[in-house]
Design a protein around this motif. Structure first.
Motif, PDB file in Angstrom:
ATOM      1  N   ASP A   1      28.890 -94.503 -23.876  1.00  0.00           N
ATOM      2  CA  ASP A   1      30.226 -93.949 -24.088  1.00  0.00           C
ATOM      3  C   ASP A   1      31.021 -95.025 -24.809  1.00  0.00           C
ATOM      4  N   ALA A   2      32.309 -94.812 -24.986  1.00  0.00           N
ATOM      5  CA  ALA A   2      33.110 -95.738 -25.785  1.00  0.00           C
ATOM      6  C   ALA A   2      33.075 -97.173 -25.278  1.00  0.00           C
ATOM      7  N   HIS A   3      32.895 -97.340 -23.972  1.00  0.00           N
ATOM      8  CA  HIS A   3      32.978 -98.685 -23.397  1.00  0.00           C
ATOM      9  C   HIS A   3      31.710 -99.104 -22.666  1.00  0.00           C
ATOM     10  N   THR A   4      30.602 -98.440 -22.955  1.00  0.00           N
ATOM     11  CA  THR A   4      29.321 -98.796 -22.331  1.00  0.00           C
ATOM     12  C   THR A   4      28.253 -98.899 -23.405  1.00  0.00           C
ATOM     13  N   LEU A   5      27.651-100.077 -23.510  1.00  0.00           N
ATOM     14  CA  LEU A   5      26.616-100.344 -24.502  1.00  0.00           C
ATOM     15  C   LEU A   5      25.290-100.577 -23.786  1.00  0.00           C
ATOM     16  N   LYS A   6      24.259 -99.849 -24.217  1.00  0.00           N
ATOM     17  CA  LYS A   6      22.933 -99.987 -23.618  1.00  0.00           C
ATOM     18  C   LYS A   6      21.966-100.567 -24.652  1.00  0.00           C
ATOM     19  N   VAL A   7      21.243-101.588 -24.246  1.00  0.00           N
ATOM     20  CA  VAL A   7      20.282-102.246 -25.130  1.00  0.00           C
ATOM     21  C   VAL A   7      18.896-102.176 -24.486  1.00  0.00           C
ATOM     22  N   THR A   8      17.908-101.764 -25.272  1.00  0.00           N
ATOM     23  CA  THR A   8      16.539-101.672 -24.772  1.00  0.00           C
ATOM     24  C   THR A   8      15.651-102.631 -25.545  1.00  0.00           C
ATOM     25  N   LEU A   9      14.991-103.526 -24.827  1.00  0.00           N
ATOM     26  CA  LEU A   9      14.082-104.494 -25.426  1.00  0.00           C
ATOM     27  C   LEU A   9      12.641-104.037 -25.225  1.00  0.00           C
ATOM     28  N   GLU A  10      11.750-104.524 -26.066  1.00  0.00           N
ATOM     29  CA  GLU A  10      10.334-104.181 -25.919  1.00  0.00           C
ATOM     30  C   GLU A  10       9.638-105.087 -24.911  1.00  0.00           C
ATOM     31  N   LYS A  11      10.198-106.273 -24.706  1.00  0.00           N
ATOM     32  CA  LYS A  11       9.654-107.223 -23.741  1.00  0.00           C
ATOM     33  C   LYS A  11      10.809-107.817 -22.947  1.00  0.00           C
ATOM     34  N   PRO A  12      10.586-108.196 -21.705  1.00  0.00           N
ATOM     35  CA  PRO A  12      11.673-108.787 -20.922  1.00  0.00           C
ATOM     36  C   PRO A  12      12.100-110.135 -21.489  1.00  0.00           C
ATOM     37  N   VAL A  13      13.390-110.302 -21.738  1.00  0.00           N
ATOM     38  CA  VAL A  13      13.943-111.551 -22.244  1.00  0.00           C
ATOM     39  C   VAL A  13      15.087-111.948 -21.305  1.00  0.00           C
ATOM     40  N   PRO A  14      14.835-112.855 -20.376  1.00  0.00           N
ATOM     41  CA  PRO A  14      15.856-113.196 -19.377  1.00  0.00           C
ATOM     42  C   PRO A  14      17.101-113.858 -19.955  1.00  0.00           C
ATOM     43  N   TYR A  15      16.998-114.432 -21.150  1.00  0.00           N
ATOM     44  CA  TYR A  15      18.136-115.118 -21.772  1.00  0.00           C
ATOM     45  C   TYR A  15      18.792-114.263 -22.864  1.00  0.00           C
ATOM     46  N   PHE A  16      18.552-112.941 -22.831  1.00  0.00           N
ATOM     47  CA  PHE A  16      19.061-112.081 -23.892  1.00  0.00           C
ATOM     48  C   PHE A  16      20.580-112.177 -24.053  1.00  0.00           C
ATOM     49  N   VAL A  17      21.319-112.205 -22.955  1.00  0.00           N
ATOM     50  CA  VAL A  17      22.788-112.228 -23.058  1.00  0.00           C
ATOM     51  C   VAL A  17      23.252-113.435 -23.856  1.00  0.00           C
ATOM     52  N   SER A  18      22.622-114.594 -23.636  1.00  0.00           N
ATOM     53  CA  SER A  18      23.022-115.798 -24.369  1.00  0.00           C
ATOM     54  C   SER A  18      22.771-115.648 -25.865  1.00  0.00           C
TER      55      SER A  18
END
Length: 543
Positions: A167-184
């Motif tokens: 929705d306007a204020h919710t962003l969903k990101v899907t990775l192919e592999k787990p990346v624990p440092y993705f936010v950084s």
């Protein structure tokens, strides 16, 4: 040069109205008891003229410095490099593969538009789209974002990229592999949003001051090419009440001595760097102005391995071994830098490195090995090696190039013809493969070894040496799928060993960040190893 006399005047008028509000309201980030100067303006040296102010079309530090003030991504960093909310108030994941970000409802663009999840979807698809031609497109592959590789290669359309606006204020990101440092990883310049309406309306001209729409703490007021970039307060920024500096000016000063002199004359508050030959004197005479801080950054030379004779591993190793890194680190730069025999800075989180055998030899022994390798490759007195050494215009880079060329000449009889180009031309030459050997520097986009090692992957958009190694790529794949931190660290160690064996690059030294800083500038981050400086967190202290 570029100035919007109507729209910008309205924005600046609103900004100035806020700026005259009591500092007791504005300066929540200023320590208690600190008295602020009446004039809150900063002038900062920025090394060179920026290539662009489009976050999806740049790759350099000077560009990121300015864009960091203009555009805000999902998260920011504090003075110690720790993550803090930007446009995103919060985020969560249960498996390090699917990430959900919740955006601030009060985030706005400088033109008043709300900042919404769709802005990030648009920007990231734009980053991956081959039509954009982004030099940082491969960064999305490093995140393992779903379908990123296929989008970048043109096999799938950008709308298949693993990012969606729930929705306007919710962003969903899907990775192919787990990346624990993705936010950084989302701190990086290339991941910042752009206003779709503005970009599509003005095309390449959207970065002109009369068109630029930002969502960060500042707006683009004026841009005089090769002279200055001026930013002023963004009245629509969600955290404008905590911003103190009203004006930030970036100067593209390439000559470090000229920059130093302007600092000492009181014309500059923060320099981009320092002239190496003046460092010791400045420490003695102006200790209160000198700031030396950790920096996740490596200085190296890269070979064009797609071009003879640098497709020959023996030639590459010979040139690398003949460099006296101790002399370069201690005497040519000499600000606390350390000799480098591996690519990734040793201070990087979770890194373990087994130093290559040649690092354990004396310099005399290394030179002897270099001579033998060069002879085996067919070069010597009867067939001397000669090539061009490219570097971007800078007195500091020139001094290093002169020193290394002298070492090659003295130790190996090799002639390196120095070629300097201004920043934009230098970047273009590297991207087009128009070089023999080139000066390079890489600074971590986040604090994890993959930010360095991944750029040497086959096909990576920053892999200017054109290094190709299936074994190397497999080691990085193992790191991504590692079951433990120890396994990941082991994979990185193996990858570093392969770089030392194949030598597509010559690591020379690991940086420190040494610059001159006005003692009256408060909030300067001395413990952020990525050197991410946000002007919104700075302030001028009264005399």
């Amino acid at each position: 040069m570029y100035k919007n006399k109507i729209t910008q005047a309205l924005l600046l008028g609103a900004g100035m109205a806020v700026a005259t509000t009591s500092f007791s309201t504005l300066a929540a980030n200023v320590p208690a008891g600190v008295k602020l100067a009446d004039k809150q303006e900063m002038v900062r040296g920025n090394g060179t003229e920026v290539e662009s102010l489009d976050p999806q079309k740049v790759s350099g530090v000077p560009e990121s410095n300015v864009i960091r003030d203009l555009l805000e991504g999902l998260v920011n960093q504090d003075g110690e490099g720790k993550l803090v909310g930007g446009v995103a108030e919060s985020w969560e994941t249960t498996d390090n593969t699917t990430w959900t970000f919740h955006l601030r409802k009060d985030a706005k663009w400088s033109n008043g538009d709300p900042v919404v999840a769709g802005d990030f979807v648009y920007a990231w698809r734009r980053l991956a789209d081959p039509k954009t031609g982004s030099p940082y497109a491969s960064y999305l592959e490093m995140t393992t974002m779903q379908n990123a590789s296929d989008v970048i290669s043109g096999k799938k359309s950008p709308d298949t990229l693993g990012v969606e606006a729930v929705d306007a204020h919710t962003l969903k990101v899907t990775l192919e592999k787990p990346v624990p440092y993705f936010v950084s990883m989302t701190v990086h310049t290339s991941m910042k949003p752009v206003n779709q309406k503005v970009v599509e309306t003005f095309g390449d001209k959207w970065t002109s001051p009369e068109n630029y729409v930002s969502n960060g703490a500042y707006v683009l007021d004026n841009w005089v090419v090769n002279e200055r970039i001026v930013l002023t307060r963004n009245a629509n920024y969600w955290d404008n009440a905590h911003t103190v500096l009203n004006k930030v000016t970036y100067l593209p000063i390439e000559n470090q001595v000229a920059e130093m002199n302007r600092f000492l004359a009181g014309e500059v508050d923060v320099t981009y760097e320092m002239p190496n030959e003046h460092f010791s004197r400045l420490v003695k005479e102006h200790p209160e102005d000198v700031k030396v801080t950790p920096y996740l950054c490596s200085y190296y030379y890269e070979f064009n391995t797609a071009k003879a004779p640098f497709d020959n591993e023996k030639v590459r190793k010979a040139l690398s071994y003949a460099i006296d890194r101790d002399v370069i680190a201690k005497f040519i730069v000499g600000k606390g830098e350390t000799p480098a025999y591996n690519f990734t800075p040793l201070a990087t989180n979770g890194l373990e490195v087994e130093m290559p055998d040649y690092s354990k030899l004396s310099q005399k022994e290394r030179v002897e090995k270099a001579k033998a390798l060069l002879a085996e490759a067919g070069y010597g007195k009867d067939n001397p090696l000669k090539f061009d050494l490219l570097y971007n215009t800078s007195e500091n880079h020139k001094k290093i190039a002169v020193a290394i060329a002298s070492m090659w000449k003295k130790n190996l009889g090799v002639t390196a013809v120095l070629e300097n180009q201004e920043w934009k031309s230098y970047l273009d030459s590297k991207r087009q493969g128009n070089f023999d050997v080139s000066r390079a520097g890489w600074c971590g986009d986040y604090n994890e070894a993959s930010t360095f090692l991944a750029i040497m992957r086959d096909g990576h958009s920053q892999n200017y040496p054109k290094y190709t190694s299936q074994s190397y790529d497999k080691k990085l794949d193992l790191a991504l799928t590692a079951a433990s931190d120890a396994d990941r660290s082991s994979a990185y160690k193996d990858a570093e060993s392969l770089l030392a064996k194949d030598m597509p690059i010559m690591p020379i030294y690991h940086y420190v960040n040494a610059r001159l800083v006005n003692p009256k500038l408060g909030g300067y981050p001395e413990r952020n190893p990525e050197d991410n400086i946000f002007s919104k967190d700075l302030y001028i202290i009264a005399d």
